[in-house]
Design a protein around this motif. Sequence first.
Motif, mmCIF file in Angstrom:
data_model
loop_
_atom_site.group_PDB
_atom_site.id
_atom_site.type_symbol
_atom_site.label_atom_id
_atom_site.label_comp_id
_atom_site.label_asym_id
_atom_site.label_seq_id
_atom_site.Cartn_x
_atom_site.Cartn_y
_atom_site.Cartn_z
ATOM 1 N N SER A 183 1.219 12.318 -9.059
ATOM 2 C CA SER A 183 0.424 13.541 -8.981
ATOM 3 C C SER A 183 1.331 14.761 -8.849
ATOM 4 O O SER A 183 1.011 15.838 -9.321
ATOM 5 C CB SER A 183 -0.553 13.473 -7.808
ATOM 6 O OG SER A 183 0.158 13.538 -6.598
ATOM 7 N N ASN A 184 2.471 14.559 -8.200
ATOM 8 C CA ASN A 184 3.408 15.666 -8.091
ATOM 9 C C ASN A 184 3.995 16.079 -9.431
ATOM 10 O O ASN A 184 4.072 17.260 -9.739
ATOM 11 C CB ASN A 184 4.558 15.286 -7.145
ATOM 12 C CG ASN A 184 4.400 15.981 -5.803
ATOM 13 O OD1 ASN A 184 3.626 16.923 -5.702
ATOM 14 N ND2 ASN A 184 5.104 15.505 -4.795
ATOM 15 N N ALA A 210 1.558 17.990 -11.314
ATOM 16 C CA ALA A 210 1.429 19.363 -10.842
ATOM 17 C C ALA A 210 2.574 20.232 -11.355
ATOM 18 O O ALA A 210 2.402 21.419 -11.588
ATOM 19 C CB ALA A 210 1.386 19.397 -9.328
ATOM 20 N N LEU A 246 1.459 9.422 -5.342
ATOM 21 C CA LEU A 246 1.870 10.741 -4.898
ATOM 22 C C LEU A 246 2.886 11.366 -5.861
ATOM 23 O O LEU A 246 2.753 12.512 -6.285
ATOM 24 C CB LEU A 246 2.472 10.637 -3.500
ATOM 25 C CG LEU A 246 2.721 11.968 -2.813
ATOM 26 C CD1 LEU A 246 1.399 12.667 -2.581
ATOM 27 C CD2 LEU A 246 3.431 11.746 -1.477
ATOM 28 N N VAL A 252 0.847 -1.201 0.000
ATOM 29 C CA VAL A 252 0.000 0.000 0.000
ATOM 30 C C VAL A 252 0.876 1.243 0.000
ATOM 31 O O VAL A 252 0.641 2.198 -0.749
ATOM 32 C CB VAL A 252 -0.940 0.000 1.220
ATOM 33 C CG1 VAL A 252 -1.702 1.321 1.302
ATOM 34 C CG2 VAL A 252 -1.888 -1.164 1.139
ATOM 35 N N ILE A 253 1.913 1.204 0.834
ATOM 36 C CA ILE A 253 2.814 2.367 0.934
ATOM 37 C C ILE A 253 3.463 2.651 -0.412
ATOM 38 O O ILE A 253 3.453 3.794 -0.885
ATOM 39 C CB ILE A 253 3.904 2.119 2.017
ATOM 40 C CG1 ILE A 253 3.248 2.172 3.400
ATOM 41 C CG2 ILE A 253 4.997 3.180 1.930
ATOM 42 C CD1 ILE A 253 4.155 1.712 4.513
ATOM 43 N N LEU A 261 0.957 4.124 -2.715
ATOM 44 C CA LEU A 261 0.670 5.520 -2.388
ATOM 45 C C LEU A 261 1.806 6.436 -2.837
ATOM 46 O O LEU A 261 1.571 7.526 -3.346
ATOM 47 C CB LEU A 261 0.449 5.668 -0.878
ATOM 48 C CG LEU A 261 -0.966 5.309 -0.423
ATOM 49 C CD1 LEU A 261 -1.049 5.270 1.086
ATOM 50 C CD2 LEU A 261 -1.968 6.300 -0.986
#
Lengths: 292, 180
Positions: free
Chosen positions: A16-17, A20, A13, A5-6, A9
């Motif tokens: 998504s960074n 951005a 993350l 899971v980590i 994630l």
Amino acid sequence: MIKKVITALFVILSLSNTKAQDSTLLELMVDTINAHTSQVVSGTFKATQIVNTPTVESPAKKALQFMIMHRFGRLNEGAYALFGLDNAGIRFAFDYGITDKLAIGVGRSSFEKVYDASFKWKVVRQKQNGVPVSVSAYGMIANSVQKYSDKPYLNAKYRTIYTSQLLIARKFNSKLSLQLTPSWVHFNLVPTPADKNDVFALGVGGRMKLTNRISINAEYNYLPSGQVVSSDVFSSLSMGVDIETGGHVFQLIFTNSEGMNSPYYLTKTRGSWEKGDIYFGFNVTRIFNLKK
Amino acid sequence: MQRLSILLLFVSSQLLLNAQPQITRTGFISFFSKTPYEDIKAENKQVNAVVDLSKKKIAFMLLMRGFLFKKALMQEHFNENYVESDKYPKSSFSGSYTGYVDISQEGKYPIIVKGVLMLHGISRTIEVPASMEVKEDKLIAKSNFKINPSDYNIKIPAVVKNKIAQHLDVTVMIEYKISK
């Protein structure tokens, strides 16, 4: 399990960074700004007339336009009359914008000494991603005060002509605009019973920009036969060049129409291009802003 | 499991930070040209603007047709002949600023803004002084600077050369409501 899971994630993350970082702040605004692009199309024509035919354009609110229309004589008058330059007809006109959509005007033509009063109302305006055409309504009342000796001088109502024109134009792109102009002319009095009191014509015209400030214009007002019988008349064909400099528009033109107001070029064009009855002339407009 | 919740907290805080940019659609940009013959002024009150305080980034975007003039004919000439709004409908700026701004503390903070101004299809890097003012729940960004139309390939014909200034004074005023 937790480890998986980590990692997942972290992957999400980091993804998504990077996203951005790639998308600039500008992209945040593109959608909202595109939503604003349903705007009125302006500048369909530079002037308030193509050559003689009124365009959908009118002076803005509290703007006063002064116009001088000038036609020399016919080219086929030859060298003796310096190809028509010895003769001249003129029309002065003032047009004033009551609102951005409604203008009124008055004019005076030397040809048959005609006073005219007119209005132009922008009914529909072309929009980007919206209404495809601009439509204006134009109305003119013309009164000739020409004196003559062979007949008794008639009461004013018999010397009056009404003209209604629907101006339907589309600006196809920044260079090309076309206009369709159905016209209806009503004479209170016609010379013979064979002449029609109500005369209809259909105009097509347009402009093509050569540069931002220069365009070529042309218009043709088709006059179906059988309406004006007692005199030899032709459809009006005119072409010209618009040159715009600040508050002025200069139009240099060639036309077979001597008259410069709607009923005259629509129904009283006696010149024929084939015979060389071509009038050289110009229109000059100047805008004065009366708004403080 | 605990570690996971810490991580989730971290993730959500990251997302919150990402959601930080302040946005407005009613920013104000005007320009002014002064010559002995004519004063020309136009205002655009529909400027879209974003500021990202955490990254010290700033961006504007506007529609050229959003500039309103007092004289309708001037507005038409601006769009038709000078900035060619059909071809180049938008102008934008994107860049970053240097200087300290504390939105939790009322006051006026001078900053330097540097970035790329895109106008009439031409992008140029500019650097201008500006300020950010924190007042109640508002963040007000202001700047005054000059631009030269010829830098952006905006041609001014000889006939009107003495009526249009060589440098236009540009005023920017953007008001953000600070969302906490």
